[in-house]
Enzyme design. Sequence first.
Site, short mmCIF file in Angstrom:
data_model
loop_
_atom_site.label_atom_id
_atom_site.label_comp_id
_atom_site.label_asym_id
_atom_site.label_seq_id
_atom_site.Cartn_x
_atom_site.Cartn_y
_atom_site.Cartn_z
N ASP A 37 -81.29 -60.11 11.88
CA ASP A 37 -82.17 -60.52 12.83
C ASP A 37 -83.73 -60.80 12.12
OD1 ASP A 37 -80.28 -59.96 14.75
OD2 ASP A 37 -80.93 -57.86 15.05
N LYS A 59 -84.76 -67.43 15.71
CA LYS A 59 -84.94 -69.09 16.14
C LYS A 59 -84.51 -69.94 14.99
CE LYS A 59 -88.09 -69.75 19.62
NZ LYS A 59 -89.08 -68.63 19.73
N MET A 174 -90.34 -53.24 23.12
CA MET A 174 -90.22 -54.52 23.70
C MET A 174 -91.08 -54.29 25.08
SD MET A 174 -86.10 -55.29 23.58
CE MET A 174 -85.75 -53.64 23.94
#
Length: 494
Positions: A37, A59, A174
Amino acid sequence: MQQRGIVYFVGAGPGDPELLTIKGRRVLREADVIIFDRLVNPILLMETKSDAKLVYCGKQPCQHLLRQEDIHKELLIHARKGKTVVRLKGGDPSVFGRVGEEAESLSKHGISFEIIPGITAGIAVPAYAGATITHREHSRSFAVVSGHSKARDGQPQVNWKALASGVDTIVFYMGVKHLTSIVEQLQAHGMKRETSVLIIQWGTYSRQRTIEGTLTTIVQEVRAAKVTNPAIIMVGDVATLRRKLQWFENRPLSGVSVFIPKEDQSNESLTLQEWRRLGADIYSKPLSIKKRLTVSQMDTILELSATEKLTFLSSSSVVAFIQSLHDREIDMRRILAEFYCMDDQTKEELKKAGFIAKKVQRLSELYSPIVVGSESELTSLGGFRGSGQFIQIDEMVTVREKQMMQRMMEEQHVNTIILTNKSHATNFLNLLKEIQMRPSLLAANCTIICEEQVGETLQSMGIVPAYMYKEKIGSEELLFARSKVSLPVVAIES
Ligand code: SAH
């Protein structure tokens, strides 16, 4: 029966690479495939086998993320081929890491897996900021909460009333994007306005940054400091402990993050160990480690007679030679030639492999030698003259180095690059080219420091170093150099 593979879900820890478990490191070293990740420290990729397959889940070049179904598929495909797969996740895989879904998909298809916990950001990061998650006087309970949800607006979906009144310390993951609504909800559900809040960005990395405030002030503070993800929000009285217990961000080299290519796999130098102790992040790995001789070159060596002089220019040329012997399963007794070298290190490397070499001062002492080495080694000896043959070792950039560099640069993990010799400089710049990074971008983000003679090589490649040192660079010089800026030579670069 076809051999079954296995998947290990491994927690990589929050950032500091030494916060990986020993078990995690072991399986990382054994794995054939690593699926990792974004929030994994890229230096950990260098713990993998040089021929391991690395799959990045963040990405992609086309700017989309690898979807969860694709990750499930990827895990299945490799495990079914009998591979050992590591699914490497930031922090702990079971804390907001979707390990449950991935493991369920494997279990459905009868694939074995293990979960290797890691150190979760919500506990480690506050500790690095000097605020322990529990404390006899301030906090006897804590909650970890997702500051984001699948709802349309992404707002956290939690029982605010229970949270605001039922736990002493709350850590939001987050949550930066929804900070405003988080502090509003907590106040609306009864939490005192002056409750302390910490926001910690890039925790456990040398670049860690902490913003302090209260439920009423923090939004403004965070806006002013331009904090972005990854960051942890800690709410509760324990946050005030930081005033007494801060230990990480105020070290002399805090905030300095150095990339310095290394010669080989040997231990880190004392200087680098000291910099690390003083608070710097050190990314120090050999840049071109995959060294090989081609099949035809090995055939040439096998055909040599007992009187011919096989001469090695460096220990790394020996490594390339031995590696190629192993790869092709060649019995070393088939090599008849006499062995020569030019320094003690090379002699030692040959001895380790069972070859006794004679040492010479100059190549010209040998009549018609067969010389094994890299181009730069030969150049530094003044080139190859007279009869004989030069066998050039292949120095290949491996996928893991490329991936490490790409992630390191894209996430701006590094702000200082030190190049100690010319071959490091060329290897490094070649690697930049492979990841399609322009030297000007590099110079804008990093301080480039090099040994005096390397400066010329760099300038010819479009980079003006910020600082050039003579023999060795110490920590004070490093700080001085950091205060300067590198400039690209745009004309040459274009
Ligand atoms: N499994 C991870 C969490 C994944 S969710 C763990 O156990 O830590 C991703 C969130 O974790 C980020 O948005 C951020 O809130 C937090 N996080 C992860 N690494 C962090 C770091 N080094 N510093 C601050 N927050 C971090």
